[in-house]
Write a protein that holds these residues in place. Sequence first.
Motif, PDB file in Angstrom:
ATOM      1  N   PRO A 109       0.828  -1.216   0.000  1.00 16.02           N
ATOM      2  CA  PRO A 109       0.000   0.000   0.000  1.00 16.02           C
ATOM      3  C   PRO A 109       0.855   1.255   0.000  1.00 16.02           C
ATOM      4  CG  PRO A 109       0.111  -0.917   2.208  1.00 16.02           C
ATOM      5  CD  PRO A 109       0.831  -1.894   1.305  1.00 16.02           C
ATOM      6  N   ALA A 110       0.213   2.367  -0.318  1.00 17.53           N
ATOM      7  CA  ALA A 110       0.890   3.667  -0.262  1.00 17.53           C
ATOM      8  C   ALA A 110       1.192   4.039   1.186  1.00 17.53           C
ATOM      9  CB  ALA A 110       0.029   4.746  -0.915  1.00 17.53           C
ATOM     10  N   LEU A 111       0.244   3.762   2.066  1.00 21.17           N
ATOM     11  CA  LEU A 111       0.376   4.090   3.487  1.00 21.17           C
ATOM     12  C   LEU A 111      -0.222   2.979   4.336  1.00 21.17           C
ATOM     13  CD1 LEU A 111      -1.056   7.729   3.399  1.00 21.17           C
ATOM     14  CD2 LEU A 111       1.339   7.147   3.730  1.00 21.17           C
ATOM     15  N   ILE A 112       0.283   2.846   5.537  1.00 21.24           N
ATOM     16  CA  ILE A 112      -0.351   2.013   6.559  1.00 21.24           C
ATOM     17  C   ILE A 112      -0.620   2.961   7.713  1.00 21.24           C
ATOM     18  CG2 ILE A 112      -0.135   0.033   8.099  1.00 21.24           C
ATOM     19  CD1 ILE A 112       1.900  -1.103   6.033  1.00 21.24           C
ATOM     20  N   GLU A 113      -1.897   3.195   7.974  1.00 21.82           N
ATOM     21  CA  GLU A 113      -2.286   4.213   8.937  1.00 21.82           C
ATOM     22  C   GLU A 113      -3.009   3.608  10.134  1.00 21.82           C
ATOM     23  OE1 GLU A 113      -3.440   7.970   6.416  1.00 21.82           O
ATOM     24  OE2 GLU A 113      -4.401   6.192   5.551  1.00 21.82           O
ATOM     25  N   ARG A 114      -3.124   4.402  11.169  1.00 15.94           N
ATOM     26  CA  ARG A 114      -3.921   4.066  12.347  1.00 15.94           C
ATOM     27  C   ARG A 114      -4.704   5.311  12.740  1.00 15.94           C
ATOM     28  NH1 ARG A 114      -3.557  -0.539  15.055  1.00 15.94           N
ATOM     29  NH2 ARG A 114      -1.880  -1.953  14.547  1.00 15.94           N
ATOM     30  N   PRO A 121      -4.731  -1.749  11.724  1.00  7.85           N
ATOM     31  CA  PRO A 121      -4.127  -0.946  10.649  1.00  7.85           C
ATOM     32  C   PRO A 121      -5.103  -0.718   9.497  1.00  7.85           C
ATOM     33  CG  PRO A 121      -3.283  -3.192  10.596  1.00  7.85           C
ATOM     34  CD  PRO A 121      -4.172  -3.099  11.797  1.00  7.85           C
ATOM     35  N   ILE A 122      -4.877   0.381   8.795  1.00  9.01           N
ATOM     36  CA  ILE A 122      -5.663   0.718   7.602  1.00  9.01           C
ATOM     37  C   ILE A 122      -4.676   0.829   6.448  1.00  9.01           C
ATOM     38  CG2 ILE A 122      -7.213   2.374   6.509  1.00  9.01           C
ATOM     39  CD1 ILE A 122      -7.888   3.302   9.440  1.00  9.01           C
ATOM     40  N   LEU A 123      -4.859  -0.027   5.435  1.00 14.42           N
ATOM     41  CA  LEU A 123      -4.022   0.021   4.239  1.00 14.42           C
ATOM     42  C   LEU A 123      -4.631   1.036   3.286  1.00 14.42           C
ATOM     43  CD1 LEU A 123      -3.526  -3.810   3.595  1.00 14.42           C
ATOM     44  CD2 LEU A 123      -2.224  -2.298   5.101  1.00 14.42           C
ATOM     45  N   THR A 124      -3.826   1.958   2.803  1.00 10.89           N
ATOM     46  CA  THR A 124      -4.303   2.998   1.894  1.00 10.89           C
ATOM     47  C   THR A 124      -3.606   2.850   0.547  1.00 10.89           C
ATOM     48  OG1 THR A 124      -4.650   4.508   3.745  1.00 10.89           O
ATOM     49  CG2 THR A 124      -4.522   5.487   1.538  1.00 10.89           C
ATOM     50  N   TYR A 125      -4.413   2.706  -0.512  1.00 14.33           N
ATOM     51  CA  TYR A 125      -3.904   2.630  -1.890  1.00 14.33           C
ATOM     52  C   TYR A 125      -4.323   3.886  -2.633  1.00 14.33           C
ATOM     53  CZ  TYR A 125      -2.753  -2.245  -1.161  1.00 14.33           C
ATOM     54  OH  TYR A 125      -2.183  -3.403  -0.691  1.00 14.33           O
ATOM     55  N   ARG A 126      -3.423   4.417  -3.450  1.00 14.36           N
ATOM     56  CA  ARG A 126      -3.743   5.532  -4.340  1.00 14.36           C
ATOM     57  C   ARG A 126      -4.062   4.939  -5.714  1.00 14.36           C
ATOM     58  NH1 ARG A 126      -0.035   9.265  -5.636  1.00 14.36           N
ATOM     59  NH2 ARG A 126      -1.631  10.841  -5.675  1.00 14.36           N
ATOM     60  N   TRP A 127      -5.099   5.457  -6.379  1.00 20.57           N
ATOM     61  CA  TRP A 127      -5.483   4.965  -7.699  1.00 20.57           C
ATOM     62  C   TRP A 127      -6.242   6.051  -8.431  1.00 20.57           C
ATOM     63  CZ3 TRP A 127     -10.766   3.303  -8.855  1.00 20.57           C
ATOM     64  CH2 TRP A 127     -11.649   3.498  -7.802  1.00 20.57           C
ATOM     65  N   ARG A 128      -6.532   5.786  -9.678  1.00 14.87           N
ATOM     66  CA  ARG A 128      -7.258   6.745 -10.516  1.00 14.87           C
ATOM     67  C   ARG A 128      -8.508   6.063 -11.053  1.00 14.87           C
ATOM     68  NH1 ARG A 128      -3.580  10.038 -14.026  1.00 14.87           N
ATOM     69  NH2 ARG A 128      -3.454  11.174 -12.086  1.00 14.87           N
ATOM     70  N   MET A 135      -7.976   9.070  -6.449  1.00 12.57           N
ATOM     71  CA  MET A 135      -8.737   8.364  -5.420  1.00 12.57           C
ATOM     72  C   MET A 135      -7.830   7.698  -4.398  1.00 12.57           C
ATOM     73  SD  MET A 135     -11.945   8.684  -6.531  1.00 12.57           S
ATOM     74  CE  MET A 135     -12.895   7.394  -5.740  1.00 12.57           C
ATOM     75  N   PHE A 136      -8.418   7.404  -3.231  1.00 12.44           N
ATOM     76  CA  PHE A 136      -7.834   6.515  -2.237  1.00 12.44           C
ATOM     77  C   PHE A 136      -8.717   5.280  -2.167  1.00 12.44           C
ATOM     78  CE2 PHE A 136      -6.239  10.466   0.021  1.00 12.44           C
ATOM     79  CZ  PHE A 136      -4.905  10.191  -0.179  1.00 12.44           C
ATOM     80  N   TYR A 137      -8.142   4.147  -1.782  1.00  6.35           N
ATOM     81  CA  TYR A 137      -8.938   2.979  -1.419  1.00  6.35           C
ATOM     82  C   TYR A 137      -8.410   2.509  -0.076  1.00  6.35           C
ATOM     83  CZ  TYR A 137     -12.210  -0.750  -2.100  1.00  6.35           C
ATOM     84  OH  TYR A 137     -13.302  -1.575  -1.970  1.00  6.35           O
ATOM     85  N   TRP A 138      -9.304   2.483   0.911  1.00  7.75           N
ATOM     86  CA  TRP A 138      -8.922   2.130   2.270  1.00  7.75           C
ATOM     87  C   TRP A 138      -9.376   0.716   2.594  1.00  7.75           C
ATOM     88  CZ3 TRP A 138     -11.359   7.155   1.851  1.00  7.75           C
ATOM     89  CH2 TRP A 138     -10.449   8.212   1.938  1.00  7.75           C
ATOM     90  N   VAL A 139      -8.470  -0.062   3.171  1.00 15.27           N
ATOM     91  CA  VAL A 139      -8.761  -1.431   3.590  1.00 15.27           C
ATOM     92  C   VAL A 139      -8.496  -1.500   5.091  1.00 15.27           C
ATOM     93  CG1 VAL A 139      -8.207  -3.870   3.290  1.00 15.27           C
ATOM     94  CG2 VAL A 139      -8.045  -2.309   1.326  1.00 15.27           C
ATOM     95  N   TYR A 140      -9.569  -1.710   5.863  1.00 17.29           N
ATOM     96  CA  TYR A 140      -9.490  -1.723   7.322  1.00 17.29           C
ATOM     97  C   TYR A 140      -9.298  -3.162   7.803  1.00 17.29           C
ATOM     98  CZ  TYR A 140     -11.477   2.991   7.192  1.00 17.29           C
ATOM     99  OH  TYR A 140     -11.697   4.317   6.954  1.00 17.29           O
ATOM    100  N   LEU A 141      -8.211  -3.367   8.553  1.00 16.68           N
ATOM    101  CA  LEU A 141      -7.891  -4.688   9.090  1.00 16.68           C
ATOM    102  C   LEU A 141      -8.146  -4.700  10.594  1.00 16.68           C
ATOM    103  CD1 LEU A 141      -4.438  -5.085   7.298  1.00 16.68           C
ATOM    104  CD2 LEU A 141      -6.622  -6.021   6.540  1.00 16.68           C
ATOM    105  N   ASP A 142      -8.525  -5.874  11.114  1.00 11.56           N
ATOM    106  CA  ASP A 142      -8.653  -6.000  12.559  1.00 11.56           C
ATOM    107  C   ASP A 142      -7.307  -6.401  13.158  1.00 11.56           C
ATOM    108  OD1 ASP A 142      -8.354  -8.775  12.138  1.00 11.56           O
ATOM    109  OD2 ASP A 142     -10.477  -9.202  12.474  1.00 11.56           O
ATOM    110  N   GLY A 143      -7.278  -6.690  14.434  1.00 13.20           N
ATOM    111  CA  GLY A 143      -6.031  -7.045  15.115  1.00 13.20           C
ATOM    112  C   GLY A 143      -5.401  -8.333  14.630  1.00 13.20           C
TER     113      GLY A 143
END
Length: 164
Positions: A109-114, A121-128, A135-143
């Motif tokens: 991903p472009a970023l791994i955020e909290r 963690p939230i995986l953030t992808y940049r795309w068009r 655009m962003f695409y956010w993927v929310y992960l649990d523990g």
Amino acid sequence: MRRLLALSAAALVLAACAANPFNADGIAVGASRQEVLARLGPPSRTVAIPGGERLQYSLQPYGQFAWMVDLDAAGRVTRARQVLDAVDFQRIVPGQWTRDDVEREFGPPALIERVGSWDGPILTYRWRDTDRSDMFYWVYLDGRNVVQRAHPGMEFINAPNDRN
């Protein structure tokens, strides 16, 4: 006139590179691993897939494209495609996909955020998008690194200062 034609040709080449910086559109099914490497260079990452390996060519964190080139056990291309798009993101299945699944299918991903409101963690992808919106695409992960939700959102680049 000749100079104008040369400048026009250069602009077209640059535009083509911007649309497909890896020039991966013409990777033929059956091409060898060596042919792919000669054309595209070393991949961002290599991951195992059933029956072979995947060469990942990603422009993350700043670019908006990621090409996956799948090879069979003999090192021959079975498929090559750009995956950062709405259709491919729809394949993510919350509750079933893991972080490993997401990164195997889309690359790093472009970023791994909290954030304080999400415990994982939230995986953030940049795309068009198809209308060329950033655009962003956010993927929310649990523990346990299992996808719990995923969704797109606008990336506001050069947005007006809205704090006034």
